[in-house]
Design an enzyme around this catalytic site. Structure first.
Site, PDB file in Angstrom:
ATOM      1  N   GLU A 156       0.810  -1.229   0.000  1.00 44.84           N
ATOM      2  CA  GLU A 156       0.000   0.000   0.000  1.00 44.84           C
ATOM      3  C   GLU A 156       0.841   1.276   0.000  1.00 44.84           C
ATOM      4  O   GLU A 156       0.646   2.169   0.824  1.00 44.84           O
ATOM      5  CB  GLU A 156      -0.971  -0.016   1.179  1.00 44.84           C
ATOM      6  CG  GLU A 156      -1.935  -1.184   1.134  1.00 44.84           C
ATOM      7  CD  GLU A 156      -2.859  -1.252   2.345  1.00 44.84           C
ATOM      8  OE1 GLU A 156      -2.864  -0.315   3.170  1.00 44.84           O
ATOM      9  OE2 GLU A 156      -3.586  -2.253   2.466  1.00 44.84           O
ATOM     10  N   ASN A 197       1.968  -5.162  -3.210  1.00 45.28           N
ATOM     11  CA  ASN A 197       0.603  -5.500  -2.821  1.00 45.28           C
ATOM     12  C   ASN A 197      -0.182  -4.233  -2.495  1.00 45.28           C
ATOM     13  O   ASN A 197       0.320  -3.351  -1.790  1.00 45.28           O
ATOM     14  CB  ASN A 197       0.656  -6.414  -1.591  1.00 45.28           C
ATOM     15  CG  ASN A 197      -0.654  -7.085  -1.272  1.00 45.28           C
ATOM     16  OD1 ASN A 197      -1.220  -7.783  -2.107  1.00 45.28           O
ATOM     17  ND2 ASN A 197      -1.144  -6.891  -0.056  1.00 45.28           N
ATOM     18  N   HIS A 234     -10.352  -6.194  -1.946  1.00 48.15           N
ATOM     19  CA  HIS A 234     -11.375  -5.843  -0.956  1.00 48.15           C
ATOM     20  C   HIS A 234     -12.501  -5.148  -1.724  1.00 48.15           C
ATOM     21  O   HIS A 234     -12.486  -3.932  -1.922  1.00 48.15           O
ATOM     22  CB  HIS A 234     -10.785  -4.939   0.126  1.00 48.15           C
ATOM     23  CG  HIS A 234      -9.722  -5.611   0.947  1.00 48.15           C
ATOM     24  ND1 HIS A 234      -9.977  -6.748   1.683  1.00 48.15           N
ATOM     25  CD2 HIS A 234      -8.421  -5.314   1.154  1.00 48.15           C
ATOM     26  CE1 HIS A 234      -8.868  -7.129   2.300  1.00 48.15           C
ATOM     27  NE2 HIS A 234      -7.903  -6.280   1.992  1.00 48.15           N
ATOM     28  N   GLU A 264      -6.105 -10.757  -0.912  1.00 49.83           N
ATOM     29  CA  GLU A 264      -6.839 -10.478   0.332  1.00 49.83           C
ATOM     30  C   GLU A 264      -8.339 -10.402   0.057  1.00 49.83           C
ATOM     31  O   GLU A 264      -9.029  -9.510   0.526  1.00 49.83           O
ATOM     32  CB  GLU A 264      -6.356  -9.168   0.960  1.00 49.83           C
ATOM     33  CG  GLU A 264      -4.878  -9.112   1.253  1.00 49.83           C
ATOM     34  CD  GLU A 264      -4.439  -7.813   1.939  1.00 49.83           C
ATOM     35  OE1 GLU A 264      -5.299  -7.093   2.486  1.00 49.83           O
ATOM     36  OE2 GLU A 264      -3.224  -7.522   1.938  1.00 49.83           O
ATOM     37  N   ASP A 266     -12.180 -10.312  -0.191  1.00 49.02           N
ATOM     38  CA  ASP A 266     -13.482 -10.363   0.474  1.00 49.02           C
ATOM     39  C   ASP A 266     -14.414  -9.417  -0.287  1.00 49.02           C
ATOM     40  O   ASP A 266     -13.958  -8.519  -0.987  1.00 49.02           O
ATOM     41  CB  ASP A 266     -13.424 -10.020   1.972  1.00 49.02           C
ATOM     42  CG  ASP A 266     -12.618  -8.763   2.293  1.00 49.02           C
ATOM     43  OD1 ASP A 266     -12.619  -7.808   1.482  1.00 49.02           O
ATOM     44  OD2 ASP A 266     -11.987  -8.713   3.357  1.00 49.02           O
TER      45      ASP A 266
END
Length: 367
Positions: A156, A197, A234, A264, A266
């Site tokens: 990030e 990432n 996400h 990651e 979701d």
């Protein structure tokens, strides 16, 4: 977050044997996995009675073939004081991966968040901060040397507008900290694959996607190794990228690096949950799965945990939840069945193609 009994009924799919990783591999991916954490952490603390059921599902090699420590390898845990390393939390997941035979993705060496307080509270000179980053990377990466299939080296580094995030690392060193981090990670553990990432880098027209491509090119132009881009994934059920969006973005990264992955995943739902929102969520999960299969460089998919009560989403976004395939009562959402549908579809196509190829070869031998 608790769902009503009527929505739970709609969210439940027919009982099926553990199979996400099994069918993902049949479809051509290297892995399907789930991140996990140390028992007793924030999300898990109220649910100790669920640990045995959770552990049983997590351990099944047909369900999950890979894992990532959600928190345990982050700076605040592994180097809480300058030069003092504590690998207790990270080792829990690393050892669990060994015990259950899972591929281990390691996360994350240099990140602006969840830092030990001393990192942000000190006024650094450039040389001092370089030394601190180098010590941290070598200390952590060498401890896990040979265990991590991938390392999220820098996490990030981009702000919402696609510019560099004004972290302590960037404020002191500028973009040089990114180059140094990848250089030192490669030296500390030459056998692992090195990833950049980030979240919000899934859409082809996103300014953050452009920023991620800029970071990859920065490293490559400097002759520094980068092996992959991790798209966190996400996502939002009511406004998710299309399958074509994912394919286009994955392809753009794949033109620059050997690997890409959803790291990651979701798909959050704005509460209250209803059948329409669950259908949107199912579609979003399916688009991720299909796009990853369609782009050969996409090696796998990692859920950011798999059981709703252990999700980070409601703690950070209180009006959102139900982001993961397993409900609180251990029933599965339509998204689970949707993933299996996609994997089985492509597994059959792959089997048919291989069967035709084998038949042609046999006919040539007979002739």
């Amino acid at each position: 977050m608790r769902l009503s009994s009527s929505v739970l009924a709609a969210a439940t799919v027919p009982l099926a044997s553990a199979q996400l990783h099994y069918w993902a591999q049949k479809a051509g991916l290297e892995f399907f996995g789930a991140a996990t954490d140390t028992p007793g952490f924030r999300e898990r603390a109220p649910y100790p009675a669920q640990y045995s059921k959770y552990d049983e599902i997590f351990a099944d090699p047909k369900e999950f073939g890979q894992t990532t420590p959600t928190n345990g390898q982050k700076w605040m845990f592994v180097e809480p004081e300058p030069g003092v390393f504590n690998f207790t939390e990270g080792d829990y997941v690393a050892n669990l991966a060994k015990k259950t035979g899972k591929l281990l993705r390691c996360h994350a060496l240099v990140w602006h968040s969840q830092l030990a307080p001393w990192v942000e509270q000190t006024k650094w000179t450039p040389d001092e901060l370089k030394a601190v980053i180098k010590r941290h990377i070598f200390g952590v990466a060498e401890h896990y040397k040979g265990q991590c299939a991938h390392w999220d080296v820098v996490n990030e580094a981009l702000d919402e507008d696609g510019s560099y995030r004004k972290s302590v690392f960037y404020n002191v060193l500028g973009e040089e900290y990114i180059k140094l981090s990848f250089q030192w990670a490669a030296e500390a553990d030459p056998g692992t694959k090195l990833y950049y990432n980030d979240y919000g880098i899934e859409r082809p027209a996103s300014v953050k996607t452009a920023g991620a491509i800029r970071i990859v090119k920065l490293l490559k132009d400097a002759g520094i190794r980068i092996d992959g881009v991790g798209m966190q994934g996400h996502l939002h059920a009511d406004n998710h990228p299309t399958m074509e969006d994912h394919v286009k973005t994955l392809t753009a990264y794949a033109e620059l690096v050997p690997e890409v992955a959803f790291t990651e995943l979701d798909v959050r739902i704005k509460v209250p949950v209803n059948e329409s929102k669950l259908a949107w969520q199912k579609e979003s999960y399916q688009f991720v799965a299909e796009s990853c299969i369609r782009v050969p460089q996409c090696v796998g998919i990692t859920l950011w945990d798999f059981y709703d009560p252990f999700s980070w989403i409601p703690h950070v976004f209180p009006d959102n939840g139900a982001a993961l395939p397993w409900n609180e009562d251990w029933s599965k959402k339509p998204a689970y069945d949707g993933l299996i549908e996609i994997f089985k579809k492509f597994a059959k196509e792959k089997e048919d193609k291989e069967g035709k190829g084998k038949g042609k070869k046999e006919r040539r031998l007979i002739a």
